[in-house]
Design an enzyme around this catalytic site. Structure first.
Site, mmCIF file in Angstrom:
data_model
loop_
_atom_site.group_PDB
_atom_site.id
_atom_site.type_symbol
_atom_site.label_atom_id
_atom_site.label_comp_id
_atom_site.label_asym_id
_atom_site.label_seq_id
_atom_site.Cartn_x
_atom_site.Cartn_y
_atom_site.Cartn_z
ATOM 1 N N HIS A 146 7.270 38.901 31.901
ATOM 2 C CA HIS A 146 6.478 40.105 32.213
ATOM 3 C C HIS A 146 6.598 40.483 33.680
ATOM 4 C CE1 HIS A 146 4.592 37.805 28.910
ATOM 5 N NE2 HIS A 146 4.603 38.971 28.319
HETATM 6 FE FE1 FES Z 1 4.185 36.663 31.725
HETATM 7 FE FE2 FES Z 1 5.511 34.935 33.254
HETATM 8 S S1 FES Z 1 5.037 36.967 33.684
HETATM 9 S S2 FES Z 1 4.747 34.613 31.262
#
Ligand code: FES
Length: 181
Positions: A146
């Site tokens: 993410h």
């Molecule tokens: Fe979501 Fe690493 S940014 S698991």
């Protein structure tokens, strides 16, 4: 006089019901078997306190400057990163950066006399993905799941991860050898 035995086929519905009763009894017996076997299987697992106490030792001299090695501790991957002089200089300069979401100095994340060596769990603090080494906007790690960016101190600088990469309990036992846990 010989006795005669009269046999009678059960009506179809009755046979089906009888079969069902046998199957149900068999299933219950199998269930009881599993229930009885579980304490035995469970007793073969290490106790929770044994897992909590387990440690691992590693000679950090094996990690070349500017590189990282991944070892396993209690089934979890751990990054051992031997930071270069330039990386170290950068993370020290960023000790008071305004974008530190979880403010910590680099010294709070390392051991005195072993400042170049960083030991962190290889688990993004957002949802647990394994961040990639040497990437992201801060040259530390980047989590592609993410988009979390960590610096070379494992501090979260950008993205959804709420906290820094976790430094586990560890100590230097002899020279460059560490014991985690
Ligand atoms: Fe979501 Fe690493 S940014 S698991």
């Amino acid at each position: 006089m010989a006795e005669s035995v009269v046999t009678k086929e059960a009506p179809e519905g009755e046979a089906t019901r009888r079969d069902f009763i046998h199957i149900a009894a068999g299933a219950a017996a199998a269930g009881a078997g599993v229930m009885m076997a579980w304490p035995l299987i469970n007793s073969m697992n290490p106790a929770a306190d044994t897992l909590a106490l387990s440690t691992v030792e590693f000679d950090t001299a094996k990690v070349a400057e500017g590189m990282q090695i991944v070892i396993t501790w209690q089934g979890k991957p751990v990054f051992l990163r031997n930071r270069s002089a330039a990386e170290l200089q950068k993370v020290l300069a960023d000790n008071n950066a305004s974008d530190l979401k979880d403010p910590q100095t680099d010294a709070e994340r390392t051991k005195p006399g072993h400042e170049a060596m960083l030991v962190v769990l290889a688990s993004c603090t957002h949802l647990g993905c394994i961040p990639t080494f040497g990437t992201g906007d801060y040259g530390g790690w980047f989590c592609p799941c993410h988009g979390s960016h960590y610096d070379a101190s494992g501090r979260i600088r950008k993205g959804p991860a709420p906290t820094n990469l976790v430094v586990p309990e560890y100590e230097f036992t002899a020279g460059s050898t560490i014991r985690i846990g």
